[in-house]
Design an enzyme around this catalytic site. Structure first.
Site, PDB file in Angstrom:
ATOM      1  N   HIS A 106       0.581  -1.039  -0.036  1.00 47.36           N
ATOM      2  CA  HIS A 106       0.037   0.012   0.176  1.00 47.36           C
ATOM      3  C   HIS A 106       0.627   1.259   0.230  1.00 47.36           C
ATOM      4  O   HIS A 106       0.444   2.512   0.485  1.00 47.36           O
ATOM      5  CB  HIS A 106      -0.922   0.025   1.171  1.00 47.36           C
ATOM      6  CG  HIS A 106      -2.244  -1.007   1.172  1.00 47.36           C
ATOM      7  ND1 HIS A 106      -2.821  -1.342   2.168  1.00 47.36           N
ATOM      8  CD2 HIS A 106      -2.451  -1.836  -0.035  1.00 47.36           C
ATOM      9  CE1 HIS A 106      -3.740  -2.341   1.618  1.00 47.36           C
ATOM     10  NE2 HIS A 106      -3.413  -2.477   0.628  1.00 47.36           N
ATOM     11  N   GLY A 172      -2.218  -9.068  12.735  1.00 45.65           N
ATOM     12  CA  GLY A 172      -2.771  -7.801  12.903  1.00 45.65           C
ATOM     13  C   GLY A 172      -3.829  -7.137  11.891  1.00 45.65           C
ATOM     14  O   GLY A 172      -3.681  -6.055  11.233  1.00 45.65           O
ATOM     15  N   THR A 173      -4.425  -8.397  10.917  1.00 42.78           N
ATOM     16  CA  THR A 173      -5.313  -7.781   9.952  1.00 42.78           C
ATOM     17  C   THR A 173      -6.853  -8.039  10.456  1.00 42.78           C
ATOM     18  O   THR A 173      -6.969  -9.080  10.931  1.00 42.78           O
ATOM     19  CB  THR A 173      -4.809  -8.728   8.757  1.00 42.78           C
ATOM     20  OG1 THR A 173      -5.119  -9.810   8.725  1.00 42.78           O
ATOM     21  CG2 THR A 173      -3.334  -8.383   8.382  1.00 42.78           C
ATOM     22  N   SER A 174      -7.668  -7.171   9.732  1.00 40.47           N
ATOM     23  CA  SER A 174      -9.117  -7.623   9.644  1.00 40.47           C
ATOM     24  C   SER A 174      -9.735  -8.926   8.885  1.00 40.47           C
ATOM     25  O   SER A 174     -10.662  -9.316   9.306  1.00 40.47           O
ATOM     26  CB  SER A 174      -9.863  -6.376   9.721  1.00 40.47           C
ATOM     27  OG  SER A 174      -9.900  -6.022   8.239  1.00 40.47           O
TER      28      SER A 174
END
Length: 232
Positions: A106, A172-174
């Site tokens: 990103h 740590g990801t949704s």
């Protein structure tokens, strides 16, 4: 040699003081995503978008890596096989902790991009609609980050790493943002062991063969410690 591919999201940097999309009271909570993180939003109000990312850039510059970043840097350094970190984060904390093989899908807050000639350079602390490109002189500078509706960077390279992975770890990801949310399936198709390290179960937690939950600064060093002997 066993190859480890690691995907990291905003949760790994939360304990360094950098908020996620869903945190209350943070920078993201003060704006609608469509206004500050889309090409249309930038076209409508470039001043607002520049102010938002200048604030994020200054916030990230003051942040320091936490124990989770340090553990992954140690893993990269000491693991006898290949370790690749693919991050959705734009904060640069993996590199600040000492990691080198990091793919920023990103982009980065520290980068600037010219929408006119595609030149890239180090972003100043503050950018405005009057910031000019050092290559072509046009006032078309934007943050070198991937907004919603744009294609992530390094996708061909990332997919190759997923095909080669023996272990895939999501930290740590949704599990709500694609294409990153599909990486676990890509790795599983190639026979990789899949591990989720998260504060709580993600939207795609059932796709993982192992799941460990708690603060990143705890669960990530614990996982790395299971892989590596104690440092001398």
């Amino acid at each position: 040699m066993t190859k480890i591919v690691i995907l990291t999201g905003a949760g790994i940097s939360a304990e360094s003081g950098l908020g996620t999309f869903r945190d209350e009271g943070g920078l993201w909570s003060q704006h609608k995503i469509e206004n500050v993180a889309t090409p249309d939003g930038f076209s409508r109000d470039p001043g607002l978008v520049h102010r938002f990312y200048s604030a994020r850039r200054q916030q990230a510059a003051q942040a320091v890596p936490n124990a989770a970043h340090a553990a992954l840097a140690r893993l990269e350094r000491d693991w006898p096989g290949d370790v690749v970190i693919v991050t959705q984060n734009v904060d640069g904390l993996h590199e600040a902790a000492g990691a080198h093989r990091v793919l920023h899908m990103h982009g980065t807050l520290s980068g600037a991009l010219c929408a006119n000639c595609q030149h890239r350079w180090t972003a100043p602390p503050e950018m405005t609609p009057d910031t000019t490109c050092p290559a072509c002189g046009a006032r078309t500078a934007r943050p070198d980050v991937v907004w919603f509706g744009e294609l992530p960077y390094h996708m061909d390279e990332i997919l190759t790493h997923l095909e080669e992975a023996d272990i895939f770890v999501s930290i740590g990801t949704s599990g709500q943002v694609y294409p990153a949310a599909s990486f676990v399936q890509e790795a599983r198709m190639q026979g990789a062991e899949t591990i989720e390290l998260n504060l709580e179960p993600s939207e795609i937690s059932d796709a993982f063969t192992q799941r460990h939950y708690g603060p990143a600064s705890e669960v990530v060093p614990q996982w790395v410690a299971r892989l590596l002997p104690d440092p001398a």
